[in-house]
Design a protein around this motif. Sequence first.
Motif, PDB file in Angstrom:
ATOM      1  N   ARG A 142      25.253 -19.489   5.337  1.00 15.73           N
ATOM      2  CA  ARG A 142      25.281 -20.583   6.303  1.00 15.73           C
ATOM      3  C   ARG A 142      25.043 -20.099   7.729  1.00 15.73           C
ATOM      4  O   ARG A 142      24.570 -20.836   8.575  1.00 15.73           O
ATOM      5  CB  ARG A 142      26.635 -21.298   6.233  1.00 15.73           C
ATOM      6  N   HIS A 143      25.425 -18.867   8.016  1.00 17.52           N
ATOM      7  CA  HIS A 143      25.300 -18.315   9.364  1.00 17.52           C
ATOM      8  C   HIS A 143      24.423 -17.066   9.345  1.00 17.52           C
ATOM      9  O   HIS A 143      24.410 -16.320   8.366  1.00 17.52           O
ATOM     10  CB  HIS A 143      26.676 -17.960   9.929  1.00 17.52           C
ATOM     11  N   LYS A 144      23.727 -16.831  10.441  1.00 18.96           N
ATOM     12  CA  LYS A 144      22.930 -15.630  10.618  1.00 18.96           C
ATOM     13  C   LYS A 144      23.614 -14.706  11.623  1.00 18.96           C
ATOM     14  O   LYS A 144      24.498 -15.106  12.367  1.00 18.96           O
ATOM     15  CB  LYS A 144      21.517 -15.983  11.114  1.00 18.96           C
ATOM     16  N   ASN A 145      23.179 -13.442  11.634  1.00 28.43           N
ATOM     17  CA  ASN A 145      23.684 -12.444  12.589  1.00 28.43           C
ATOM     18  C   ASN A 145      25.191 -12.238  12.494  1.00 28.43           C
ATOM     19  O   ASN A 145      25.866 -12.005  13.496  1.00 28.43           O
ATOM     20  CB  ASN A 145      23.299 -12.828  14.024  1.00 28.43           C
ATOM     21  N   VAL A 146      25.711 -12.335  11.278  1.00 28.40           N
ATOM     22  CA  VAL A 146      27.127 -12.044  11.043  1.00 28.40           C
ATOM     23  C   VAL A 146      27.269 -10.549  10.775  1.00 28.40           C
ATOM     24  O   VAL A 146      26.569  -9.995   9.923  1.00 28.40           O
ATOM     25  CB  VAL A 146      27.668 -12.858   9.848  1.00 28.40           C
ATOM     26  N   ASP A 147      28.158  -9.899  11.484  1.00 26.98           N
ATOM     27  CA  ASP A 147      28.369  -8.457  11.299  1.00 26.98           C
ATOM     28  C   ASP A 147      29.719  -8.086  11.912  1.00 26.98           C
ATOM     29  O   ASP A 147      29.808  -7.750  13.082  1.00 26.98           O
ATOM     30  CB  ASP A 147      27.235  -7.664  11.956  1.00 26.98           C
ATOM     31  N   PHE A 148      30.781  -8.183  11.121  1.00 25.13           N
ATOM     32  CA  PHE A 148      32.096  -7.812  11.636  1.00 25.13           C
ATOM     33  C   PHE A 148      32.862  -7.013  10.580  1.00 25.13           C
ATOM     34  O   PHE A 148      32.571  -7.076   9.381  1.00 25.13           O
ATOM     35  CB  PHE A 148      32.896  -9.039  12.092  1.00 25.13           C
ATOM     36  N   VAL A 149      33.842  -6.268  11.059  1.00 24.26           N
ATOM     37  CA  VAL A 149      34.642  -5.387  10.211  1.00 24.26           C
ATOM     38  C   VAL A 149      36.097  -5.830  10.275  1.00 24.26           C
ATOM     39  O   VAL A 149      36.656  -6.010  11.360  1.00 24.26           O
ATOM     40  CB  VAL A 149      34.515  -3.918  10.666  1.00 24.26           C
ATOM     41  N   ILE A 150      36.698  -6.023   9.107  1.00 25.27           N
ATOM     42  CA  ILE A 150      38.103  -6.409   9.013  1.00 25.27           C
ATOM     43  C   ILE A 150      38.926  -5.159   8.713  1.00 25.27           C
ATOM     44  O   ILE A 150      38.654  -4.455   7.730  1.00 25.27           O
ATOM     45  CB  ILE A 150      38.309  -7.451   7.902  1.00 25.27           C
ATOM     46  N   ILE A 151      39.911  -4.887   9.541  1.00 22.37           N
ATOM     47  CA  ILE A 151      40.808  -3.755   9.325  1.00 22.37           C
ATOM     48  C   ILE A 151      42.215  -4.324   9.136  1.00 22.37           C
ATOM     49  O   ILE A 151      42.762  -4.966  10.024  1.00 22.37           O
ATOM     50  CB  ILE A 151      40.742  -2.751  10.483  1.00 22.37           C
ATOM     51  N   MET A 243      39.268 -21.045  11.838  1.00 26.48           N
ATOM     52  CA  MET A 243      38.313 -22.042  12.332  1.00 26.48           C
ATOM     53  C   MET A 243      37.136 -21.375  13.045  1.00 26.48           C
ATOM     54  O   MET A 243      35.970 -21.736  12.844  1.00 26.48           O
ATOM     55  CB  MET A 243      39.002 -23.017  13.284  1.00 26.48           C
ATOM     56  N   GLN A 244      37.440 -20.389  13.886  1.00 26.15           N
ATOM     57  CA  GLN A 244      36.384 -19.699  14.633  1.00 26.15           C
ATOM     58  C   GLN A 244      35.435 -18.950  13.696  1.00 26.15           C
ATOM     59  O   GLN A 244      34.225 -18.890  13.939  1.00 26.15           O
ATOM     60  CB  GLN A 244      37.004 -18.719  15.644  1.00 26.15           C
ATOM     61  N   LEU A 245      35.956 -18.401  12.602  1.00 26.84           N
ATOM     62  CA  LEU A 245      35.121 -17.678  11.649  1.00 26.84           C
ATOM     63  C   LEU A 245      34.083 -18.591  11.007  1.00 26.84           C
ATOM     64  O   LEU A 245      32.921 -18.208  10.848  1.00 26.84           O
ATOM     65  CB  LEU A 245      35.986 -17.033  10.563  1.00 26.84           C
ATOM     66  N   VAL A 246      34.493 -19.796  10.633  1.00 27.57           N
ATOM     67  CA  VAL A 246      33.543 -20.675   9.942  1.00 27.57           C
ATOM     68  C   VAL A 246      32.647 -21.431  10.917  1.00 27.57           C
ATOM     69  O   VAL A 246      31.632 -22.010  10.495  1.00 27.57           O
ATOM     70  CB  VAL A 246      34.273 -21.674   9.015  1.00 27.57           C
ATOM     71  N   SER A 247      32.995 -21.442  12.213  1.00 28.29           N
ATOM     72  CA  SER A 247      32.157 -22.156  13.182  1.00 28.29           C
ATOM     73  C   SER A 247      31.267 -21.209  13.984  1.00 28.29           C
ATOM     74  O   SER A 247      30.094 -21.505  14.228  1.00 28.29           O
ATOM     75  CB  SER A 247      33.022 -22.977  14.138  1.00 28.29           C
ATOM     76  N   LYS A 248      31.806 -20.045  14.383  1.00 30.94           N
ATOM     77  CA  LYS A 248      31.010 -19.104  15.166  1.00 30.94           C
ATOM     78  C   LYS A 248      31.424 -17.664  14.846  1.00 30.94           C
ATOM     79  O   LYS A 248      32.061 -16.983  15.642  1.00 30.94           O
ATOM     80  CB  LYS A 248      31.180 -19.376  16.665  1.00 30.94           C
ATOM     81  N   PRO A 249      31.056 -17.172  13.666  1.00 30.09           N
ATOM     82  CA  PRO A 249      31.486 -15.826  13.245  1.00 30.09           C
ATOM     83  C   PRO A 249      30.845 -14.696  14.051  1.00 30.09           C
ATOM     84  O   PRO A 249      31.356 -13.576  14.047  1.00 30.09           O
ATOM     85  CB  PRO A 249      31.049 -15.763  11.777  1.00 30.09           C
ATOM     86  N   GLN A 250      29.757 -15.000  14.751  1.00 24.36           N
ATOM     87  CA  GLN A 250      29.051 -13.949  15.512  1.00 24.36           C
ATOM     88  C   GLN A 250      29.896 -13.381  16.660  1.00 24.36           C
ATOM     89  O   GLN A 250      29.600 -12.317  17.182  1.00 24.36           O
ATOM     90  CB  GLN A 250      27.732 -14.487  16.078  1.00 24.36           C
ATOM     91  N   GLN A 251      30.959 -14.093  17.046  1.00 19.56           N
ATOM     92  CA  GLN A 251      31.786 -13.625  18.159  1.00 19.56           C
ATOM     93  C   GLN A 251      32.663 -12.443  17.777  1.00 19.56           C
ATOM     94  O   GLN A 251      33.193 -11.745  18.644  1.00 19.56           O
ATOM     95  CB  GLN A 251      32.690 -14.758  18.659  1.00 19.56           C
ATOM     96  N   PHE A 252      32.819 -12.180  16.468  1.00 18.52           N
ATOM     97  CA  PHE A 252      33.728 -11.129  16.019  1.00 18.52           C
ATOM     98  C   PHE A 252      32.997  -9.807  15.799  1.00 18.52           C
ATOM     99  O   PHE A 252      31.855  -9.773  15.342  1.00 18.52           O
ATOM    100  CB  PHE A 252      34.446 -11.552  14.732  1.00 18.52           C
ATOM    101  N   ASP A 253      33.691  -8.726  16.107  1.00 20.63           N
ATOM    102  CA  ASP A 253      33.134  -7.382  15.968  1.00 20.63           C
ATOM    103  C   ASP A 253      34.036  -6.555  15.048  1.00 20.63           C
ATOM    104  O   ASP A 253      33.713  -6.317  13.892  1.00 20.63           O
ATOM    105  CB  ASP A 253      33.008  -6.750  17.358  1.00 20.63           C
TER     106      ASP A 253
END
Length: 368
Positions: A142-151, A243-253
């Motif tokens: 659903r989203h493009k340019n998603v690239d984040f790491v969960i620790i 909510m932020q993950l499903v609406s704008k995940p690109q903000q996360f690093d």
Amino acid sequence: MFRSLTRQSAIKQVAARLSARSMSTVVEDSVGPKCYGGTYTVTLIPGDGIGQETAASVKAVFDAAKVPVQFEQFDLSGFTPENDKLMQEALASLRRNKVGLKGILYTPIRQGHSSFNVAMRKELDIYAAVAHCKNMAGVEARHKNVDFVIIRENTEGEYSGLEHQSFPGVVESLKIITRPKTERIARYAFDYALRHGRKRVTIVHKANIMKLADGLFLNTCRAVAKEYPSIQYNDMIVDNTAMQLVSKPQQFDVMVMPNLYGSIVSNIGAGLIGGPGIVPGANYGREFAIFEPGSRHVAKDIQGRNTANPSSLILSSVMMLRHLQLTEHADLIENAVNKTLSSDSVKTPDLGGSNSTTDFTKAIIRNL
């Protein structure tokens, strides 16, 4: 040399060494992975559900790529509670080899034995869970340019296992948050960001409600953040994070969080990029490392059908190879997986195709 240091600086140096663990660094370990004659011995626990099928894919790809790894396999299962002896043998193997590759072990709901997955992480103090959620070429999302790491902190929080019935119909479940373990996971997250060229760390919490437990987690992470002036940081309440993950995940690093939040967020991350079949993961401690899919699903519903996507376990094994400094083999296999995923000719059902696990594995081998 150490006698000349003050007690405070000595403690800081030791703490720095204990927390400095990246996906590609094992040379600082006091005791490293076992390697004899150029071949590493790795503990393999296929797990339940699709575990045997995806583990077979990994072994086939490793054979084709001539990876210098020998597996010690333990067919541990969460479906049989009489597995304590085999569990101890698997743990002894992990202690010997320092590195393991595993699928997900089933955990009974409501009744039965406690989670073998959690017990293994606690027993070996494998405190840092890392899952990388990134768009893959050829996989619809659903989203493009998603690239984040969960620790994710792996050893305490809601997974402490401390529950009791104080009165019939009243159950108390203890959530444990400690400053030392929070400092450890926070330093790991900021160190990871520094080593991998990441710019921001987001601290995920629920300190507005759990003011003591999550308040301690948040304040400790903020204190650690001040030691990394080159890395930006912010904090976010966990429900807003969803909510932020499903609406704008690109903000996360890079994201750092307690145990339960990590479980939930990693599943959201998997859903964002195409499903659990393509999310690799790893668990790191001071001495030991276990690599497993980043979104922890047994997938019993498709067990034995030869339809599972083996990418998550194969990509987890790629992380393992980098941990072992086998970079050329890691690049070779990762490129082959990416090429296979980007092709429309071979896709497993989770990716919208009709090919089997065997077909997908053979395609990866052709692309090596």
